[in-house]
Design a protein around this motif. Sequence first.
Motif, PDB file in Angstrom:
ATOM      1  N   ALA A 185      -6.014   0.377  -7.698  1.00 32.83           N
ATOM      2  CA  ALA A 185      -5.354  -0.141  -8.897  1.00 32.83           C
ATOM      3  C   ALA A 185      -5.095  -1.637  -8.817  1.00 32.83           C
ATOM      4  N   GLY A 186      -5.393  -2.241  -7.667  1.00 27.87           N
ATOM      5  CA  GLY A 186      -5.157  -3.670  -7.490  1.00 27.87           C
ATOM      6  C   GLY A 186      -3.707  -3.991  -7.209  1.00 27.87           C
ATOM      7  N   MET A 187      -3.023  -3.084  -6.502  1.00 32.69           N
ATOM      8  CA  MET A 187      -1.596  -3.227  -6.253  1.00 32.69           C
ATOM      9  C   MET A 187      -1.276  -3.304  -4.771  1.00 32.69           C
ATOM     10  N   GLN A 188      -0.246  -4.072  -4.454  1.00 27.41           N
ATOM     11  CA  GLN A 188       0.281  -4.127  -3.101  1.00 27.41           C
ATOM     12  C   GLN A 188       1.124  -2.886  -2.827  1.00 27.41           C
ATOM     13  N   CYS A 189       1.338  -2.599  -1.545  1.00 30.25           N
ATOM     14  CA  CYS A 189       1.987  -1.340  -1.186  1.00 30.25           C
ATOM     15  C   CYS A 189       2.910  -1.507   0.017  1.00 30.25           C
ATOM     16  N   LEU A 190       4.038  -0.822  -0.031  1.00 36.10           N
ATOM     17  CA  LEU A 190       4.905  -0.646   1.133  1.00 36.10           C
ATOM     18  C   LEU A 190       4.867   0.820   1.525  1.00 36.10           C
ATOM     19  N   VAL A 191       4.740   1.089   2.813  1.00 35.60           N
ATOM     20  CA  VAL A 191       4.554   2.453   3.294  1.00 35.60           C
ATOM     21  C   VAL A 191       5.835   2.979   3.926  1.00 35.60           C
ATOM     22  N   LEU A 192       6.242   4.172   3.478  1.00 32.78           N
ATOM     23  CA  LEU A 192       7.314   4.926   4.124  1.00 32.78           C
ATOM     24  C   LEU A 192       6.689   5.791   5.207  1.00 32.78           C
ATOM     25  N   THR A 193       7.177   5.675   6.435  1.00 33.58           N
ATOM     26  CA  THR A 193       6.598   6.446   7.541  1.00 33.58           C
ATOM     27  C   THR A 193       7.316   7.783   7.698  1.00 33.58           C
ATOM     28  N   THR A 194       7.458   8.488   6.592  1.00 28.10           N
ATOM     29  CA  THR A 194       8.137   9.780   6.608  1.00 28.10           C
ATOM     30  C   THR A 194       7.208  10.924   6.983  1.00 28.10           C
ATOM     31  N   THR A 195       5.950  10.837   6.568  1.00 31.35           N
ATOM     32  CA  THR A 195       5.021  11.947   6.798  1.00 31.35           C
ATOM     33  C   THR A 195       3.785  11.552   7.595  1.00 31.35           C
ATOM     34  N   HIS A 196       3.525  10.256   7.737  1.00 31.13           N
ATOM     35  CA  HIS A 196       2.374   9.782   8.504  1.00 31.13           C
ATOM     36  C   HIS A 196       2.792   8.598   9.361  1.00 31.13           C
ATOM     37  N   THR A 197       2.116   8.430  10.479  1.00 28.98           N
ATOM     38  CA  THR A 197       2.390   7.281  11.343  1.00 28.98           C
ATOM     39  C   THR A 197       1.678   6.051  10.805  1.00 28.98           C
ATOM     40  N   ALA A 198       2.147   4.883  11.216  1.00 34.39           N
ATOM     41  CA  ALA A 198       1.536   3.634  10.760  1.00 34.39           C
ATOM     42  C   ALA A 198       0.054   3.581  11.121  1.00 34.39           C
ATOM     43  N   GLU A 199      -0.319   4.172  12.263  1.00 33.18           N
ATOM     44  CA  GLU A 199      -1.709   4.137  12.715  1.00 33.18           C
ATOM     45  C   GLU A 199      -2.637   4.871  11.748  1.00 33.18           C
ATOM     46  N   GLU A 200      -2.107   5.808  10.990  1.00 30.77           N
ATOM     47  CA  GLU A 200      -2.934   6.564  10.054  1.00 30.77           C
ATOM     48  C   GLU A 200      -3.306   5.753   8.812  1.00 30.77           C
ATOM     49  N   PHE A 201      -2.756   4.545   8.696  1.00 24.02           N
ATOM     50  CA  PHE A 201      -3.040   3.696   7.540  1.00 24.02           C
ATOM     51  C   PHE A 201      -3.926   2.505   7.900  1.00 24.02           C
ATOM     52  N   ASP A 202      -4.530   2.538   9.070  1.00 25.88           N
ATOM     53  CA  ASP A 202      -5.394   1.429   9.491  1.00 25.88           C
ATOM     54  C   ASP A 202      -6.512   1.207   8.468  1.00 25.88           C
ATOM     55  N   GLY A 203      -6.751  -0.059   8.154  1.00 28.81           N
ATOM     56  CA  GLY A 203      -7.876  -0.386   7.292  1.00 28.81           C
ATOM     57  C   GLY A 203      -7.532  -0.633   5.845  1.00 28.81           C
ATOM     58  N   TYR A 204      -6.268  -0.413   5.453  1.00 29.51           N
ATOM     59  CA  TYR A 204      -5.877  -0.668   4.073  1.00 29.51           C
ATOM     60  C   TYR A 204      -5.325  -2.085   3.951  1.00 29.51           C
ATOM     61  N   PRO A 205      -6.018  -2.980   3.248  1.00 28.89           N
ATOM     62  CA  PRO A 205      -5.607  -4.386   3.211  1.00 28.89           C
ATOM     63  C   PRO A 205      -4.446  -4.672   2.270  1.00 28.89           C
ATOM     64  N   ASN A 206      -4.013  -3.680   1.486  1.00 31.21           N
ATOM     65  CA  ASN A 206      -2.950  -3.917   0.495  1.00 31.21           C
ATOM     66  C   ASN A 206      -1.561  -3.537   1.008  1.00 31.21           C
ATOM     67  N   ILE A 207      -1.449  -3.175   2.291  1.00 31.87           N
ATOM     68  CA  ILE A 207      -0.151  -2.792   2.840  1.00 31.87           C
ATOM     69  C   ILE A 207       0.613  -4.037   3.287  1.00 31.87           C
ATOM     70  N   LEU A 208       1.778  -4.235   2.688  1.00 27.15           N
ATOM     71  CA  LEU A 208       2.625  -5.372   3.060  1.00 27.15           C
ATOM     72  C   LEU A 208       3.443  -5.085   4.307  1.00 27.15           C
ATOM     73  N   GLY A 209       3.769  -3.830   4.536  1.00 28.67           N
ATOM     74  CA  GLY A 209       4.583  -3.485   5.697  1.00 28.67           C
ATOM     75  C   GLY A 209       4.933  -2.013   5.706  1.00 28.67           C
TER      76      GLY A 209
END
Length: 223
Positions: A185-209
Amino acid sequence: MRDLNFRPKAFLFDLNGTMINDMEHHTLAWYSIMTEDLGADLNYASVKKEMYGKNHEVLERIFGKHKFSPEEIERLSVDKEKRYQALYLPHLALIAGLDNFLERAKAAHIPMAIGSAAIPFNIDFVVDGLNIRHYLDAIVSADDVQTSKPDPETFLKAAAALNVSPAGCLVFEDAPKGVESALNAGMQCLVLTTTHTAEEFDGYPNILGYINDYNDTKLNLLF
């Protein structure tokens, strides 16, 4: 935060695992139906891996597209949601700090929306059960979209409902497919680590933190 200069014009929230920490209860409800009622030879981890998208999509990924009739899918979906709500009701609560974050965003006149694959029955259960509807300017549910995440439709409709450009939106998500949807969608994202670890999000360039909850001081940079 990766981009310290980003000041979002709107906040878009996924619901399950992002505003409330309930994904275990969804998985338990599906696991019960799939193994006990439908006789599937699945372990809990296998079911958890499929916990995204609409109910009929979950069933199709596990059992195939033509296993159930539309009437059977509807019956199973209703049964699943009733089991989920019964399991989760004693634990119904916002993720820590979210109540204050919503209040702060409202005071700052930042519009907010939910963009979720949940059906209205479950969204209403949460929004009204926790009395947070007055914070929300729009809600996009499973019934409002043709194609589920990671397609961008959910978040694009939420942005349009708020009259905010996609680039001005910040998405809060807890699942890789949701982050991918925000990316599409062309949007930036903040990830809540409630159900997945940070390592599971490797490769997504839109994650701010990444944050564990809404008490994280990194969120101060958004205002």
